[in-house]
Enzyme design. Structure first.
Site, PDB file in Angstrom:
ATOM      1  N   ARG A  59     -13.396  -7.693  -4.190  1.00 39.04           N
ATOM      2  CA  ARG A  59     -12.398  -7.620  -3.693  1.00 39.04           C
ATOM      3  C   ARG A  59     -11.666  -6.394  -2.809  1.00 39.04           C
ATOM      4  O   ARG A  59     -11.567  -5.147  -4.325  1.00 39.04           O
ATOM      5  CB  ARG A  59     -11.182  -8.839  -3.559  1.00 39.04           C
ATOM      6  CG  ARG A  59     -10.833  -7.950  -1.917  1.00 39.04           C
ATOM      7  CD  ARG A  59      -9.827  -7.347  -2.045  1.00 39.04           C
ATOM      8  NE  ARG A  59      -8.860  -7.889  -0.196  1.00 39.04           N
ATOM      9  CZ  ARG A  59      -7.732  -6.920  -0.524  1.00 39.04           C
ATOM     10  NH1 ARG A  59      -7.275  -5.675  -0.353  1.00 39.04           N
ATOM     11  NH2 ARG A  59      -7.326  -6.911   1.520  1.00 39.04           N
ATOM     12  N   VAL A  60     -12.382  -6.622  -1.356  1.00 38.00           N
ATOM     13  CA  VAL A  60     -12.153  -4.172  -1.663  1.00 38.00           C
ATOM     14  C   VAL A  60     -11.068  -4.826   0.153  1.00 38.00           C
ATOM     15  O   VAL A  60     -11.866  -5.719   1.007  1.00 38.00           O
ATOM     16  CB  VAL A  60     -13.474  -3.659  -1.219  1.00 38.00           C
ATOM     17  CG1 VAL A  60     -12.308  -2.143  -0.528  1.00 38.00           C
ATOM     18  CG2 VAL A  60     -13.441  -3.080  -2.286  1.00 38.00           C
ATOM     19  N   GLY A  61     -10.351  -4.272   0.130  1.00 40.34           N
ATOM     20  CA  GLY A  61      -8.726  -4.487   1.560  1.00 40.34           C
ATOM     21  C   GLY A  61      -9.406  -3.004   2.508  1.00 40.34           C
ATOM     22  O   GLY A  61     -10.616  -2.839   2.371  1.00 40.34           O
ATOM     23  N   ASP A  62      -9.039  -2.829   3.594  1.00 35.37           N
ATOM     24  CA  ASP A  62      -8.904  -1.905   4.599  1.00 35.37           C
ATOM     25  C   ASP A  62      -8.037  -0.003   3.667  1.00 35.37           C
ATOM     26  O   ASP A  62      -8.678   0.150   4.961  1.00 35.37           O
ATOM     27  CB  ASP A  62      -8.178  -2.744   5.500  1.00 35.37           C
ATOM     28  CG  ASP A  62      -5.892  -2.049   4.719  1.00 35.37           C
ATOM     29  OD1 ASP A  62      -5.960  -0.936   5.321  1.00 35.37           O
ATOM     30  OD2 ASP A  62      -5.378  -2.900   4.104  1.00 35.37           O
ATOM     31  N   GLY A  78      -0.475  -3.553   4.552  1.00 38.08           N
ATOM     32  CA  GLY A  78      -0.319  -4.918   5.801  1.00 38.08           C
ATOM     33  C   GLY A  78      -1.599  -5.568   4.781  1.00 38.08           C
ATOM     34  O   GLY A  78      -1.713  -5.440   4.030  1.00 38.08           O
ATOM     35  N   HIS A  79      -1.535  -6.758   6.062  1.00 44.96           N
ATOM     36  CA  HIS A  79      -2.935  -8.001   5.540  1.00 44.96           C
ATOM     37  C   HIS A  79      -3.776  -6.986   5.094  1.00 44.96           C
ATOM     38  O   HIS A  79      -4.330  -7.114   6.650  1.00 44.96           O
ATOM     39  CB  HIS A  79      -2.627  -9.080   6.059  1.00 44.96           C
ATOM     40  CG  HIS A  79      -3.680  -9.765   5.521  1.00 44.96           C
ATOM     41  ND1 HIS A  79      -4.918 -10.655   6.219  1.00 44.96           N
ATOM     42  CD2 HIS A  79      -3.319 -11.039   4.297  1.00 44.96           C
ATOM     43  CE1 HIS A  79      -5.101 -12.088   5.189  1.00 44.96           C
ATOM     44  NE2 HIS A  79      -4.886 -11.666   4.184  1.00 44.96           N
ATOM     45  N   GLY A  80      -4.816  -6.844   4.160  1.00 44.84           N
ATOM     46  CA  GLY A  80      -5.755  -6.144   4.329  1.00 44.84           C
ATOM     47  C   GLY A  80      -7.167  -6.234   5.477  1.00 44.84           C
ATOM     48  O   GLY A  80      -7.438  -5.348   6.232  1.00 44.84           O
ATOM     49  N   THR A 140       0.916  -1.190   0.567  1.00 44.83           N
ATOM     50  CA  THR A 140       0.091  -0.062   0.204  1.00 44.83           C
ATOM     51  C   THR A 140       0.536   1.396  -0.089  1.00 44.83           C
ATOM     52  O   THR A 140       2.300   0.638   0.562  1.00 44.83           O
ATOM     53  CB  THR A 140      -1.106   0.150   1.272  1.00 44.83           C
ATOM     54  OG1 THR A 140      -1.365  -1.428   1.566  1.00 44.83           O
ATOM     55  CG2 THR A 140      -2.046   1.031   1.335  1.00 44.83           C
TER      56      THR A 140
END
Length: 316
Positions: free
Chosen positions: A204-207, A228-230, A176
């Site tokens: 897909r949507v992450g943080d 990081g890992h969303g 990111t």
């Protein structure tokens, strides 16, 4: 002299280029130069009296335009081989915020997120609605090929080939870009932008575009941008959780270590954060193998990629 500028507030900007498993030697110097350039550009905006929002948008735009970072034209590819990008931005002065997700064929999603913040009554637009809004605002579209790099085509092929390897998600897909800033008026802001994770499902949507997970800004506390890992970051609301720890009286480092430690112990999720407090202190912390970062304050540029490695130079 601008009467709104408080001569007592020293402007600060911190930028990150994403948590990473490890960065190859041949990429390291390009990554380092890119992150330093973004911090310098943001700092220049601040020293010239620009706002924290201007500074974080300016810094993140540079990283979106840099092919080594997972945002804008360096974005990773989804399962169909396409780029879908997410971004968010927030002004700590009044908690105004803007976000976009699943955006395609636009060079700078962070600019679109800011337009959502300033030109609509909403916080968050997605996919086709975001595309229509971008067109209405005169944001140019670009051919999707312009966002795709050779390196990311290879990464997608490799990921599809290796799919099924245990625990691959939590460790590898951490990229990111983000920035936090404090301006001369004492306002804070954050901006975060990403292409997501390699081989992600379409949609897909992450943080990153989620206020409170991908970042947060409040003049009464400070500003934070995460990486990081969303999915892990979403589950713990990493940004707001960290600022809550600051509100409880922890130092920035303690707050970051507490929330990152919680995410790691609960979910095995790795990541990193950059923070600036309302007083102008700043911190960078991460649990991933590395996290390119740079911070500018008091005419000095601090930067690093790996743990225990920081360089400081005078700004021109």
């Amino acid at each position: 002299m601008n009467p709104d500028v408080n001569p007592d507030v020293n402007p600060v900007i911190v930028v990150h280029g994403g948590g990473a498993s490890k960065i190859s030697k041949d990429r390291k110097e390009r990554v380092r130069q890119g992150i330093m350039k973004a911090a310098q550009a943001g700092y220049k905006i601040l020293t010239e009296g620009g706002s924290a929002v201007d500074a974080v948008e300016g810094a993140v735009t540079i990283l979106e335009d840099h092919p080594e970072f997972n945002a804008g034209c360096g974005s990773v590819l989804n399962a169909n081989g396409d780029v879908e990008m997410d971004a968010s931005i927030m002004n700590g002065k009044d908690l105004s915020a803007g976000a976009v997700s699943a955006v395609r064929c636009i060079a700078n999603p962070i600019k679109l997120a800011r337009l959502v913040m300033e030109k609509t009554t909403h916080c968050f637009l997605t996919d086709q609605g975001a595309a229509k809004f971008a067109a209405a605002m005169g944001v140019p579209t670009i051919p999707k090929e312009q966002l795709v790099t050779e390196r990311n085509i290879k990464r997608l092929e490799k990921e599809k080939h290796e799919k099924g390897a245990p625990n691959s998600d939590c460790q590898k897909n951490l990229g990111t870009v983000g920035a936090v800033a404090l301006d001369r008026k004492g306002n804070v802001a954050y901006a975060t932008s990403t292409g997501g994770i390699v081989n992600k499902m379409v949609g897909r949507v992450g943080d990153t575009p989620c206020i409170g997970s991908g970042g947060y800004a409040d003049n009464d506390i400070g500003a934070i941008s995460t990486t990081g890992h969303g999915e892990s970051i979403l589950k713990v609301n990493l940004a707001r959780l960290t600022l809550f720890q600051v509100e409880q009286g922890k130092t920035l480092e303690e707050a970051a270590d507490t929330s990152l430690g919680y995410m790691k112990s609960k979910l095995k999720g790795l990541g990193g954060v950059i923070l600036v407090s309302k007083a102008g202190d700043w911190a960078v912390r991460w649990t991933s193998a590395s996290m390119p970062w740079a911070a500018a304050k008091d005419g000095k540029l601090h930067s690093g990629i790996d743990l225990e490695e920081t360089s400081v130079t005078d700004l021109p």
